[in-house]
Each structure stands twice: as structure tokens, then as C-alpha cells.
Design a protein around this motif. Structure first.
Motif, mmCIF file in Angstrom:
data_model
loop_
_atom_site.group_PDB
_atom_site.id
_atom_site.type_symbol
_atom_site.label_atom_id
_atom_site.label_comp_id
_atom_site.label_asym_id
_atom_site.label_seq_id
_atom_site.Cartn_x
_atom_site.Cartn_y
_atom_site.Cartn_z
ATOM 1 N N LYS A 1 -6.423 5.181 -9.331
ATOM 2 C CA LYS A 1 -5.020 5.261 -8.922
ATOM 3 C C LYS A 1 -4.489 3.874 -8.576
ATOM 4 O O LYS A 1 -3.334 3.546 -8.899
ATOM 5 C CB LYS A 1 -4.887 6.180 -7.704
ATOM 6 C CG LYS A 1 -3.494 6.195 -7.056
ATOM 7 C CD LYS A 1 -2.443 6.799 -7.966
ATOM 8 C CE LYS A 1 -1.040 6.739 -7.344
ATOM 9 N NZ LYS A 1 -0.895 7.559 -6.130
ATOM 10 N N ILE A 2 -5.327 3.038 -7.923
ATOM 11 C CA ILE A 2 -4.879 1.715 -7.490
ATOM 12 C C ILE A 2 -5.880 0.659 -7.935
ATOM 13 O O ILE A 2 -7.092 0.833 -7.764
ATOM 14 C CB ILE A 2 -4.716 1.651 -5.950
ATOM 15 C CG1 ILE A 2 -3.714 2.698 -5.466
ATOM 16 C CG2 ILE A 2 -4.275 0.252 -5.522
ATOM 17 C CD1 ILE A 2 -3.640 2.818 -3.945
ATOM 18 N N ARG B 1 -5.886 3.003 6.367
ATOM 19 C CA ARG B 1 -5.064 4.167 6.021
ATOM 20 C C ARG B 1 -5.860 5.242 5.289
ATOM 21 O O ARG B 1 -5.295 6.251 4.871
ATOM 22 C CB ARG B 1 -3.871 3.719 5.167
ATOM 23 C CG ARG B 1 -2.941 2.777 5.921
ATOM 24 C CD ARG B 1 -1.639 2.595 5.195
ATOM 25 N NE ARG B 1 -0.947 3.865 4.956
ATOM 26 C CZ ARG B 1 0.309 3.976 4.544
ATOM 27 N NH1 ARG B 1 1.038 2.878 4.355
ATOM 28 N NH2 ARG B 1 0.862 5.140 4.342
ATOM 29 N N VAL C 1 0.837 -1.204 0.000
ATOM 30 C CA VAL C 1 0.000 0.000 0.000
ATOM 31 C C VAL C 1 0.870 1.252 0.000
ATOM 32 O O VAL C 1 0.585 2.230 -0.700
ATOM 33 C CB VAL C 1 -0.954 -0.015 1.203
ATOM 34 C CG1 VAL C 1 -1.709 1.312 1.315
ATOM 35 C CG2 VAL C 1 -1.934 -1.171 1.081
ATOM 36 N N GLU C 2 1.945 1.224 0.765
ATOM 37 C CA GLU C 2 2.866 2.367 0.804
ATOM 38 C C GLU C 2 3.447 2.633 -0.584
ATOM 39 O O GLU C 2 3.529 3.794 -1.020
ATOM 40 C CB GLU C 2 3.991 2.092 1.803
ATOM 41 C CG GLU C 2 4.914 3.271 2.044
ATOM 42 C CD GLU C 2 4.205 4.428 2.720
ATOM 43 O OE1 GLU C 2 4.538 5.585 2.386
ATOM 44 O OE2 GLU C 2 3.330 4.185 3.566
ATOM 45 N N LEU D 1 0.777 4.210 -2.868
ATOM 46 C CA LEU D 1 0.524 5.613 -2.534
ATOM 47 C C LEU D 1 1.661 6.520 -3.000
ATOM 48 O O LEU D 1 1.432 7.671 -3.387
ATOM 49 C CB LEU D 1 0.326 5.758 -1.024
ATOM 50 C CG LEU D 1 -0.959 5.166 -0.442
ATOM 51 C CD1 LEU D 1 -0.934 5.238 1.077
ATOM 52 C CD2 LEU D 1 -2.183 5.887 -0.994
ATOM 53 N N MET E 1 -5.816 -0.799 3.357
ATOM 54 C CA MET E 1 -6.186 0.427 2.652
ATOM 55 C C MET E 1 -7.247 1.208 3.424
ATOM 56 O O MET E 1 -7.169 2.433 3.554
ATOM 57 C CB MET E 1 -6.707 0.086 1.255
ATOM 58 C CG MET E 1 -5.657 -0.435 0.302
ATOM 59 S SD MET E 1 -6.389 -0.728 -1.332
ATOM 60 C CE MET E 1 -4.955 -1.287 -2.239
ATOM 61 N N VAL F 1 -7.193 5.133 2.301
ATOM 62 C CA VAL F 1 -6.854 5.204 0.882
ATOM 63 C C VAL F 1 -8.135 5.271 0.056
ATOM 64 O O VAL F 1 -9.115 4.566 0.328
ATOM 65 C CB VAL F 1 -6.015 3.981 0.462
ATOM 66 C CG1 VAL F 1 -5.681 4.036 -1.018
ATOM 67 C CG2 VAL F 1 -4.740 3.911 1.292
ATOM 68 N N THR F 2 -8.116 6.102 -0.983
ATOM 69 C CA THR F 2 -9.258 6.215 -1.893
ATOM 70 C C THR F 2 -8.782 6.050 -3.333
ATOM 71 O O THR F 2 -7.600 5.847 -3.588
ATOM 72 C CB THR F 2 -9.960 7.578 -1.728
ATOM 73 O OG1 THR F 2 -9.018 8.631 -2.032
ATOM 74 C CG2 THR F 2 -10.483 7.758 -0.309
ATOM 75 N N ASP F 3 -9.722 6.168 -4.258
ATOM 76 C CA ASP F 3 -9.442 6.014 -5.692
ATOM 77 C C ASP F 3 -8.909 4.609 -5.986
ATOM 78 O O ASP F 3 -7.926 4.422 -6.693
ATOM 79 C CB ASP F 3 -8.465 7.081 -6.176
ATOM 80 C CG ASP F 3 -8.528 7.296 -7.686
ATOM 81 O OD1 ASP F 3 -9.492 6.806 -8.313
ATOM 82 O OD2 ASP F 3 -7.615 7.943 -8.231
ATOM 83 N N VAL F 4 -9.598 3.615 -5.391
ATOM 84 C CA VAL F 4 -9.197 2.214 -5.486
ATOM 85 C C VAL F 4 -10.323 1.409 -6.124
ATOM 86 O O VAL F 4 -11.500 1.624 -5.814
ATOM 87 C CB VAL F 4 -8.904 1.626 -4.091
ATOM 88 C CG1 VAL F 4 -8.567 0.138 -4.190
ATOM 89 C CG2 VAL F 4 -7.788 2.391 -3.402
#
Length: 485
Positions: free
Chosen positions: A430-431, A323, A285-286, A289, A320, A325-328
């Protein structure tokens, strides 16, 4: 000439809790004689190619049943025997025949049968006698047993992993068979035991160069008909698990044996260097990002339904979420019950949903979220080379900047079209989080800015030296440091 063809295939992870019955074959492919579609599937290309070849040669092709189930756990004994006996009965009815050309996988294991393919081939040989040609195309992630080698004239295995060449290898199989039936050649198979088990992706070195060398040798040696690496399948706890090297020559057994040993020992010398380096979920994940642009593909390599796991692990997704995290976009998480709930709610509904991590330990915890049901698709499918792979009724749900595709038929992430099938543009995210060991690479590498291979949880027995085998041999690397001692 009269040729009989049929297919019976699945890949068995004997550690998987997901049992296989007749319904699993019907969900993937169960085509009665003459009903196989014109498009081949991974292990049924000998049928569609056989149609072309026999039409060209003016020969009669008698088709038997073609059955394929997506990889999972042990096949029920009654299911295997029913499918086997169906093909055996069709062969009896087709007799006399001049040859039998099969599509098999090679890693099937059933309740009561460590070697179903060997059992099937031995029964076929008993019917047709010693002089009728018997051959098959197989997946390299399989077990080459003495029983099946004794029953067949020769085998051709896919060379590529990802298996992008299954149609090409079917053509190679038929080419050798046709020349043999015309009396132009006498194929003889030589097998070398490499005394190892490993994972051999051909999308990177050193396996890329090794396979290219096999192809070059086939072209340069007139009496050499085919070379194959049987990778073996480490999730199959069977007595003859392991890597083999196969050479088929034109009646040159000494040449074939010497070449198979030379190549097999060269493969052994490179042991432990083939698989791509993997990181844990936090590092994966790091890395995603930190990437300057997307889509970054995170491959959940060991929760791979193509290796018999459920495909419902949530370890990376949970990281994710933790943390923020978005746009996945996640494709896919197998959860038939969650899919049913989404279909009952309907598109546009906002519902509380629990999904994932229900099949086995070490796969994370179920995800609880308030989701919006964005899209529902019956009988969804994605591309895989020249074929299509079904992933069943599917639901696209959205929550907190994350899109997840839930599916009802387990399937690994072969191609970005799995996202498009639900209306998601994979290039816009993004991911992309997918589940596959390496079959994804050919297609996803074309759109990915970066690819991160992630080893998360323990859904698959990917460390043979530590795996609790009960039947598999212990005299191979890495179970022992030097199997040649």
C-alpha cells in the motif's frame, strides 16, 4: 586523431558528516584504463560513448581511469590528489593528443580544494596547451567556476532532472567535439550568472516547459550548438555556488551571450516556483492512509543520499510505527552495522535490532524492533536509466507489518527494482517509503497511485536563506530579495 578520455566525479554536500576516501570510490566505481564496463554510469558516459564514436571515425581513444563515489561529504585531500594525479599521469603518457573529453560531476569539494574540477581542468590545459580541444559533460547540480570555464572549450550538462538523459548529453558532447576536430565548427561558450539558487525538477512545470524551449531553440538556430542550465548545488558551501545559463555557439559569442542572458533572466523571473510542494511527516502518512489504493509513494526528499546525506533518517518511519501503519515497504535505510548483524544472524532469524538515525542530528531516533531477517543479498543493485546503481550488501527485515531494506552502500531510491532485488514486489504494498528528491520520479511514477513529497527533519540544508554558509556568496536570491538592485 588521438583522443583522451577519463572520469572523476562525486557530489559533495559540504554539510554532510560522511567523509569520502579512496574506499568510497572503490565501492561505487573505480575502473582502471580500459576496464570501464560497457554500461555507462551517471558521470562516465563520455567514455562508453567515446568508444562508439572513435570506432566509427577510425580514431584512437586512449582511456584513463574512471572514478565515481556516491554523494557525501568532503573528499579527503590525499584521495583527490591521488585520483587527479593518476589521470594527469595517464594524459602525460598519452601525449600528443588532439582532444580531451571528460566525464565530471561539477560539485566535488575536497579538503584544501573548493574547486577540484577547476584544478584538474587547469592542469590538463597546462599539459595539452591552448590549441587542443578540452571539453566535459557534467551534472547540472554543480558549480560553474571561472577557473574551469577558462580551462575548457565547452561544457554540456544534463538537461533533465531526473537525470535520464546523461547518455544523450554525452552523445551531444561528442558530436560537438567531432565537428570541431574536423574543422566544421568553432564552439564558443557563453555563461550568464542568474544570481540565484533553487531546485529545478523537470518532471513538472515550469521547468518542464523551460527545458523543452531550450531543445526547440537548439533545433531552430543553426549557429546554436547547445544550451544548458547549471542548476547549482545549494549544499556546497563554495564561493561560486549558484545557478548559471550556458550557451555554446558556432563562433558567435555575442549571440551566445545575449541568448544566455535572456534565458537566464527568464529563469530568474520564475524563482521559487519550481520545486514540488512538500508536507511534513504527519501529513504525508495521513495522505497515504487516505488513498483508496496503492502503492502510494512517500518520497523523503531531503534525506537523499544523492544529495550527500546519509539516507538513514527515521522520522517518517517512526510516524508510521506510532500510528500502527502496516503494508509498508521502506527502501532504503543506510546502516552498515545493522546489515552486518543481519548477515551474521542469517535468513529466517528473529533478532532484536537497532537501526537508522546514527549519522547526524535532526534525523530522528534509532528504531528498536524485533525483526525477522527475510532476505540477504550481497552486492545488490537497482536500475537507473541505462545504468545500474549499487547499494551494497542489503538485508530485508520485517516487523509489525513493515518491510525495511537496510543497505551498506548509500544510494538514493532510483527505481522500484531496488525492492525487487531483495524479493519484494513493490506493486503489492500500500505504501512505499523511499529516499530521493526527484530522481525517483521517472520510474516510480509508472507504478504509483499517488506520490507524496515529504520534508521531514533537517538532514539537508534546503533553505539557503537560513543556511550557515561560510564561503558561499550572499549576493544571490534568496539570500537577498533583489540581487539585481
Amino acid at each position: 586523431m588521438r583522443l583522451f578520455t577519463a572520469a572523476l566525479a562525486t557530489e559533495t554536500n559540504t554539510f554532510s558528516p560522511i567523509a569520502i576516501d579512496k574506499r568510497a570510490f572503490e565501492a561505487s566505481l573505480h575502473a582502471k584504463p580500459g576496464q570501464h564496463p560497457s554500461t555507462p554510469t551517471l558521470c562516465t558516459a563520455p567514455i562508453t560513448v567515446g568508444r562508439e564514436v572513435c570506432a566509427r571515425e577510425g580514431w584512437t581513444l586512449i582511456e584513463g581511469t574512471a572514478s565515481w563515489a556516491d554523494p557525501a561529504g568532503l573528499v579527503a585531500q590525499a584521495t583527490y590528489e591521488e585520483l587527479r594525479d593518476e589521470i594527469i599521469g595517464q594524459l602525460h603518457a598519452a601525449m600528443p593528443v588532439d582532444g580531451v573529453v571528460l566525464g565530471l560531476h561539477g560539485a566535488m569539494v575536497a579538503q584544501g580544494y573548493d574547486d577540484p574540477e577547476g584544478d584538474l581542468l587547469a592542469r590538463i590545459r597546462a599539459i595539452v596547451g591552448p590549441d587542443v580541444l578540452v571539453c566535459a559533460e557534467l551534472d547540472p547540480h554543480s558549480h560553474l567556476t571561472a577557473k574551469r570555464a577558462a580551462a575548457a572549450d565547452f561544457f554540456v550538462y544534463f538537461k533533465e532532472f531526473p537525470h535520464t538523459d546523461f547518455v544523450e548529453r554525452a552523445r551531444e558532447l561528442w558530436d560537438i567535439a567531432v565537428r570541431a576536430l574536423k574543422g566544421e565548427i568553432k564552439p564558443v561558450m557563453s555563461i550568464f550568472d542568474c544570481r540565484m539558487i533553487d531546485v529545478f525538477p523537470t518532471s513538472k512545470q515550469p521547468m518542464r516547459g523551460f527545458v523543452d524551449n531550450l531543445t526547440a531553440l537548439e533545433k531552430s538556430e543553426p549557429e546554436l550548438l547547445s544550451l544548458s542550465v547549471v542548476h547549482g548545488f545549494m549544499a556546497g558551501d563554495v564561493p561560486e555556488m549558484g545557478t548559471k545559463l550556458v550557451a555554446i555557439t558556432n563562433n558567435q559569442p555575442d549571440m551566445g551571450a545575449a541568448l544566455a542572458e535572456k534565458l537566464g533572466r527568464a529563469l530568474y523571473d520564475m524563482r521559487g516556483t519550481f520545486m514540488v510542494a512538500q508536507v511534513d511527516e504527519k501529513a504525508a502518512v495521513e495522505a497515504a492512509l487516505a488513498a483508496p489504493k496503492g502503492p502510494v509513494v512517500i518520497a523523503d526528499v531531503w534525506d537523499n543520499p544523492g544529495g550527500g546525506t546519509a539516507g538513514d533518517a527515521t522520522v517518517i518511519l517512526a510516524e508510521m510505527i506510532a500510528r500502527g501503519v502496516t503494508d509498508v515497504a521502506v527502501g532504503t535505510i543506510w546502516d552498515p552495522i545493522a546489515v552486518q548483524i543481519c548477515f551474521a544472524a542469517g535468513e529466517g532469524a528473529v533478532i532484536p535490532l537497532r537501526f537508522g538515525a546514527k549519522s547526524a542530528p535532526f534525523t530522528g531516533q534509532p528504531i528498536d524492533a524485533q525483526v525477522r531477517v527475510e532476505r540477504l543479498v550481497r552486492n545488490a543493485e537497482m536500475k537507473f536509466g541505462d545504468s545500474f546503481a549499487p547499494f551494497g550488501d542489503a538485508a530485508w527485515v520485517h516487523f509489525d507489518g513493515i518491510d525495511v531494506i537496510l543497505n551498506s552502500t548509500r544510494a538514493q531510491s532510483f527505481d522500484p527494482s531496488l525492492f525487487a532485488a531483495l524479493g519484494i514486489d513493490p506493486k503489492s504494498r500500500k505504501i512505499l517509503l523511499i529516499k530521493s528528491t526527484n530522481h525517483f520520479y521517472d520510474s516510480f511514477s509508472r507504478i504509483a497511485s499517488e506520490i507524496v513529497y515529504c520534508s521531514a527533519g533537517k538532514p539537508y540544508p534546503n533553505r539557503p536563506a537560513e543556511t550557515d554558509y561560510r564561503k558561499a556568496r550572499r549576493d544571490i536570491w534568496p539570500m537577498v530579495e533583489d540581487p539585481w538592485a
